[in-house]
Scaffold this active site. Structure first.
Site, PDB file in Angstrom:
ATOM      1  N   ALA A 251      -3.385  -2.105  -3.240  1.00  0.00           N
ATOM      2  CA  ALA A 251      -2.405  -2.057  -4.303  1.00  0.00           C
ATOM      3  C   ALA A 251      -1.619  -3.114  -4.620  1.00  0.00           C
ATOM      4  CB  ALA A 251      -1.408  -1.148  -3.765  1.00  0.00           C
ATOM      5  N   ALA A 252      -2.154  -4.318  -4.402  1.00  0.00           N
ATOM      6  CA  ALA A 252      -1.248  -5.722  -4.773  1.00  0.00           C
ATOM      7  C   ALA A 252      -1.513  -5.842  -6.409  1.00  0.00           C
ATOM      8  CB  ALA A 252      -2.026  -6.987  -4.155  1.00  0.00           C
ATOM      9  N   GLY A 253      -2.740  -5.556  -6.781  1.00  0.00           N
ATOM     10  CA  GLY A 253      -2.867  -5.812  -8.132  1.00  0.00           C
ATOM     11  C   GLY A 253      -2.053  -4.701  -8.928  1.00  0.00           C
ATOM     12  N   ASP A 254      -2.267  -3.383  -8.678  1.00  0.00           N
ATOM     13  CA  ASP A 254      -1.495  -2.377  -9.238  1.00  0.00           C
ATOM     14  C   ASP A 254       0.132  -2.744  -8.972  1.00  0.00           C
ATOM     15  OD1 ASP A 254      -3.869  -1.061  -9.550  1.00  0.00           O
ATOM     16  OD2 ASP A 254      -3.797   0.102  -7.834  1.00  0.00           O
TER      17      ASP A 254
END
Length: 310
Positions: A251-254
């Site tokens: 979820a880093a990119g999200d």
């Protein structure tokens, strides 16, 4: 306060903590197992909402307990789920995530109801799209649905944001790119679309020119712990990432996408500060376990910004 609508996926994530990823034919022991709300679309919506945006969601669930779980999770973050439809024949999407000791992940996704989202479902959501400042889409729902949403958005002066993730197995419909105001891939997704490998700033500038030829005027490429490169009509630059010890990159990119759209102005005039804000949010996410449980709230990001400035 930005008004953000996210068109995307709703998945129940099951995470498995392991020492290292298995080789073909190998069996490995799971140290810990957990369930949480996820899906790229839902994660981005949660990030936008937690960073202060008025957020709505367009998506689809199955008629099952997992679907109710996902609706409840949206409601818990004050996300408008009015236009989350229910499919009677296909189950809610799921994701199985393997997380190793280095903080890297490997993910198996079952699209389920996410892949059954139709143009008609999106058309019903026209009132919420028209009332938005931004609409965000990814590739865990059909491209045709994104095209319909972006057409409505462009007809009503709403800024369109495309996160081409996961990397498309086939070419992106040119119509979708021509409806996109800003595209936000990571370096691998970018290369799969343009054929240009990201190796340095020159290749990033070349990539921006290629996306412009495809009809997308603005670009952000996230390049992991190196930061994020942006290109707009006003200029381009690489904004360095904040150095932290990652324990889970899920979820880093999200988080970056959701935090970014919560802060960016429709004319992208504050793109540098919006990217720095999004990088702070992502740096907090990777220091925690899980997808949505790891996404920080606005107050936490503001504290992180203040600490880095001192």
């Amino acid at each position: 306060m930005n008004k953000v609508t996210v068109l995307g996926s709703l998945n129940v994530d099951t995470s498995f903590r392991i020492k290292s990823f298995p080789q073909p034919g190998e069996t490995v022991q799971v140290k810990e197992k957990s369930n949480a709300a996820g899906g790229k679309g839902a994660n981005q919506a949660v990030a936008a909402a937690r960073e202060g945006a008025q957020t709505a969601f367009i998506g689809q669930i199955g008629n099952d307990s997992a679907g109710k779980f996902m609706l409840d999770s949206l409601e818990a973050d004050h996300i408008d789920g009015t236009y989350v439809s229910q499919n009677e024949s296909v189950g809610t999407g799921t994701a199985n995530i393997m997380l190793d000791e280095a903080g890297q992940n490997c993910i198996l996704v079952y699209g389920g109801a996410n892949q059954a989202l139709t143009d008609r479902d999106v058309q019903k959501a026209e009132p919420i799209i028209k009332n938005s400042d931004f609409i965000v889409a990814q590739f865990e729902t059909p491209q045709a649905a994104a095209i319909t949403a972006f057409k409505i958005a462009k007809a009503n002066g709403v800024t369109t944001v495309l996160n081409p993730a996961p990397a498309p197995a086939k070419a992106i419909d040119p119509a979708l790119l021509q409806l996109t105001d800003i595209i936000v891939p990571n370096e691998l997704e970018s290369a799969s679309i343009t054929g240009i490998k990201i190796t340095d700033e020159a290749s990033m500038i070349q990539t921006a020119a290629q996306f412009q030829k495809m009809g997308v005027p603005n670009l952000i490429i996230t390049v992991g712990d190196k930061g994020a490169f942006y290109s707009t009509e006003a200029g381009h630059d690489l904004i360095p990432a904040y150095k932290v010890k990652a324990v889970d990159t899920t979820a880093a990119g999200d988080t970056f996408i959701g935090a970014f759209v919560s802060q960016i102005a429709p004319d992208f005039s504050n793109i540098v500060s919006a990217i720095k804000f999004a990088e702070h949010a992502s740096s907090l996410t990777v220091q925690r376990l899980g997808a949505q449980p790891s996404i920080p709230k606005l107050e936490e990001v503001l504290v992180a910004e203040k600490e880095s400035a001192s």
